[in-house]
Design an enzyme around this catalytic site. Structure first.
Site, PDB file in Angstrom:
ATOM      1  N   HIS A 211       0.828  -1.204   0.000  1.00 46.13           N
ATOM      2  CA  HIS A 211       0.000   0.000   0.000  1.00 46.13           C
ATOM      3  C   HIS A 211       0.861   1.252   0.000  1.00 46.13           C
ATOM      4  O   HIS A 211       2.024   1.223   0.391  1.00 46.13           O
ATOM      5  CB  HIS A 211      -0.887   0.038   1.254  1.00 46.13           C
ATOM      6  CG  HIS A 211      -2.010  -0.947   1.256  1.00 46.13           C
ATOM      7  ND1 HIS A 211      -2.299  -1.748   2.339  1.00 46.13           N
ATOM      8  CD2 HIS A 211      -2.940  -1.249   0.313  1.00 46.13           C
ATOM      9  CE1 HIS A 211      -3.352  -2.501   2.064  1.00 46.13           C
ATOM     10  NE2 HIS A 211      -3.760  -2.221   0.841  1.00 46.13           N
TER      11      HIS A 211
ATOM     12  N   CYS B 182      -2.873   0.318   9.787  1.00 43.69           N
ATOM     13  CA  CYS B 182      -3.880  -0.625   9.284  1.00 43.69           C
ATOM     14  C   CYS B 182      -4.979  -0.950  10.293  1.00 43.69           C
ATOM     15  O   CYS B 182      -6.085  -1.324   9.905  1.00 43.69           O
ATOM     16  CB  CYS B 182      -3.217  -1.944   8.896  1.00 43.69           C
ATOM     17  SG  CYS B 182      -1.815  -1.821   7.797  1.00 43.69           S
TER      18      CYS B 182
END
Length: 252
Positions: free
Chosen positions: A159, A246
């Protein structure tokens, strides 16, 4: 400030992996680390709203990927991995009392981990989990509130926020091997130590930073700038390609 988190799934060993080899995961240790993460948030004056385990959804602890929360609205994503799309329903239910909800729809795909917001600038990493259609949809959703959305090419990491996060509104922490520092030329750039490629992930919690253990050289560079840093061990969750950003959705 509030944070939505979720208890770790019993099936976490079967998590999606893109850039890492699968390793044996100690579920009990992962749960202990996650609780320490929640406690660190509480000690930073955050009200933690912990959602129950979704045993059948291996990656569901990583709530960041299911939604983006802005001051004005929340955007429910459409995760790039099909196995993760069921995660968004319960996140939408948890956010509905706090924000108007908008949605990313096909053909767009978007993981929240690919989205970095700094003030009114929103950066979206174009990855295997997020595409240009998502950039366009997100811009339409956020234009009424004065945001500008930028799509960014990135290197071989899961990511965008694996490669770059914000230390404050004027500076970013960045791994130059995974994202071009020139893309953030308007900010002061703090580079990760060459031996700590995963050290670019940090969470802003008020005036403090929450940071993963295991990156002492990069940590020293952050602290040298005067930042207050709370370090938490996320080593088991890292085996599932997870990090500090996250595991929570933070909002006021």
């Amino acid at each position: 400030m509030k944070a939505i988190t979720r208890a770790i799934s019993s099936a976490m060993q079967d998590c999606e992996l893109t850039h890492m080899e699968r390793q044996a995961l100690d579920l009990n240790r992962a749960r202990q680390q996650h609780e320490a993460y929640n406690q660190a948030l509480r000690e930073l004056a955050v009200e933690v709203i912990e959602l129950p385990e979704q045993a059948e959804l291996a990656d569901s602890v990583f709530v960041e990927d299911a939604a983006l929360v802005f001051d004005e609205v929340a955007v429910i994503t459409l995760p790039g991995a099909e196995s993760r799309r069921q995660e968004t329903r319960s996140i939408a239910e948890a956010l509905a009392p706090h924000r108007q909800l908008l949605y990313i729809t096909t053909p767009a795909i978007l993981d929240g981990g690919d989205v970095l917001s700094i003030g009114k600038n929103v950066y979206v990493g174009l990855s295997s989990r997020s595409n240009s259609e998502a950039v366009a949809q997100l811009q339409e959703h956020l234009r009424p509130f004065g945001y500008t959305v930028h799509g960014l090419e990135m290197g071989q990491c899961l990511h965008l926020k694996t490669a770059v996060t914000a230390l404050d509104d004027k500076s970013v922490l960045l791994n130059p091997d995974w994202v071009d520092a020139a893309l953030f030329s308007g900010y002061d750039v703090v580079r990760t130590h060459p031996e700590e490629p995963f050290g670019a992930n940090v969470v802003r919690v008020g005036s403090s930073l929450l940071y993963g253990a295991g990156y002492p050289n990069t940590l020293a560079s952050i602290e040298a700038l005067g930042h207050t840093v709370r370090v938490v061990d996320m080593s088991e969750l890292a085996k599932a390609e997870g990090a500090v950003t996250c595991c929570s959705l933070l909002f006021k």
